[in-house]
Design a protein around this motif. Sequence first.
Motif, PDB file in Angstrom:
ATOM      1  N   ASN A 147       0.890  -1.162   0.123  1.00  0.00           N
ATOM      2  CA  ASN A 147      -0.047   0.149   0.147  1.00  0.00           C
ATOM      3  C   ASN A 147       0.787   1.288   0.039  1.00  0.00           C
ATOM      4  O   ASN A 147       0.389   2.287   0.500  1.00  0.00           O
ATOM      5  N   ASP A 148       1.847   1.126  -0.807  1.00  0.00           N
ATOM      6  CA  ASP A 148       2.957   2.301  -0.986  1.00  0.00           C
ATOM      7  C   ASP A 148       3.617   2.151  -1.819  1.00  0.00           C
ATOM      8  O   ASP A 148       3.891   1.186  -2.632  1.00  0.00           O
ATOM      9  N   PHE A 149       4.623   3.219  -2.413  1.00  0.00           N
ATOM     10  CA  PHE A 149       5.472   3.153  -3.439  1.00  0.00           C
ATOM     11  C   PHE A 149       6.914   3.445  -3.147  1.00  0.00           C
ATOM     12  O   PHE A 149       7.146   4.217  -2.542  1.00  0.00           O
ATOM     13  N   ASN A 150       7.633   2.573  -3.428  1.00  0.00           N
ATOM     14  CA  ASN A 150       9.096   2.518  -3.333  1.00  0.00           C
ATOM     15  C   ASN A 150       9.453   3.776  -4.237  1.00  0.00           C
ATOM     16  O   ASN A 150       9.663   3.636  -5.282  1.00  0.00           O
ATOM     17  N   PRO A 151      10.155   4.834  -3.372  1.00  0.00           N
ATOM     18  CA  PRO A 151      10.706   5.845  -4.322  1.00  0.00           C
ATOM     19  C   PRO A 151      11.928   5.642  -5.274  1.00  0.00           C
ATOM     20  O   PRO A 151      12.326   6.671  -5.999  1.00  0.00           O
ATOM     21  N   ALA A 152      12.560   4.399  -4.894  1.00  0.00           N
ATOM     22  CA  ALA A 152      13.527   4.091  -5.938  1.00  0.00           C
ATOM     23  C   ALA A 152      13.131   3.901  -7.222  1.00  0.00           C
ATOM     24  O   ALA A 152      13.886   3.763  -8.306  1.00  0.00           O
ATOM     25  N   PHE A 153      11.890   3.447  -7.519  1.00  0.00           N
ATOM     26  CA  PHE A 153      11.288   3.151  -8.673  1.00  0.00           C
ATOM     27  C   PHE A 153      10.009   4.189  -9.117  1.00  0.00           C
ATOM     28  O   PHE A 153       9.593   4.743  -8.283  1.00  0.00           O
ATOM     29  N   LYS A 154       9.896   4.456 -10.544  1.00  0.00           N
ATOM     30  CA  LYS A 154       8.897   5.369 -10.677  1.00  0.00           C
ATOM     31  C   LYS A 154       7.410   4.716 -10.572  1.00  0.00           C
ATOM     32  O   LYS A 154       7.217   3.547 -10.497  1.00  0.00           O
TER      33      LYS A 154
END
Length: 294
Positions: free
Chosen positions: A142-149
């Motif tokens: 339920n989140d987005f890894n900032p290392a990826f677009k």
Amino acid sequence: MREQLQEHLLKRVNQYVTHTRNHSDEKIERKKESLAKRKGEIVKVKATGNITDTIDEKESAKAFYQVHFQYLINHKGNLYIEEEIEERVAEFYKDVLVEDQEINPFESRDIELFYDEEVSEERAGFKYDRLKAVKYAEVWWNDFNPAFKKFDVDCTNYISQCLHAGNAPMTGYPNRSKGWWMQNNNWSYSWTVANSLRWYLPNAKSGLRAEIVASADMLEIGDVVCYDFQGDGRFDHTTIVVAKDKDGMPLVNAHTQNSRMRYWAYEDSTAYTPNIKYKFLHILDDQAAGIKVR
């Protein structure tokens, strides 16, 4: 207007909980019917909400909001929590609610893109670490890894990240129609497009690859399920197996409609149709093929 939006959100969340008890909400009914087939039940539900964006005009307004569901499921004596994020939009005119509806995340379907031939693998081999893939799937469901677009339709991007976290090597850079990769703010079709990944995995000859198996119960944790909701041959969605229920059937995590420990069949989804088709992909690695892994 903001006060009306907050009031509606609170009312809507309370309605979800009440409907779960009173068997009167279509969404809950679909989930209950799916569980009943498996001899399971919803013991308790918790719903929380938050407004993510608003559009205010002179006499009208729109509120985009999320409802975070947490279901306590009892499946043949096994208790677990299933989670899901529902995206909705509410429209007001002169402070009066005129419409509230779920946003179907699968209405804008992936472009039908394919890869060319597979490139040779740069590494001697790899051992797929299923536990690492599942751990990543749990951390970022339920989140987005900032290392990826981040993408609006993020399901396949998320699954690719999970597979990569399990040691699957990227190949094919910088040709977008070859291999499987995301680097330097660029990516292959197979990394981000559900239909491309579905075709890429069982046809790749080295690196990340998979074999199609006949049924969902043959999958292991870290394996992949692909979904063609309309049954027209174009696959729309991808999930990763993170656990098994008491019958040995997969529970999956996903993005786009962010979900955790969801039953693999998606019968409770608004995108579900009687024509749905699935592909069950068992991830292979070089160790299983007898190739020495460094």
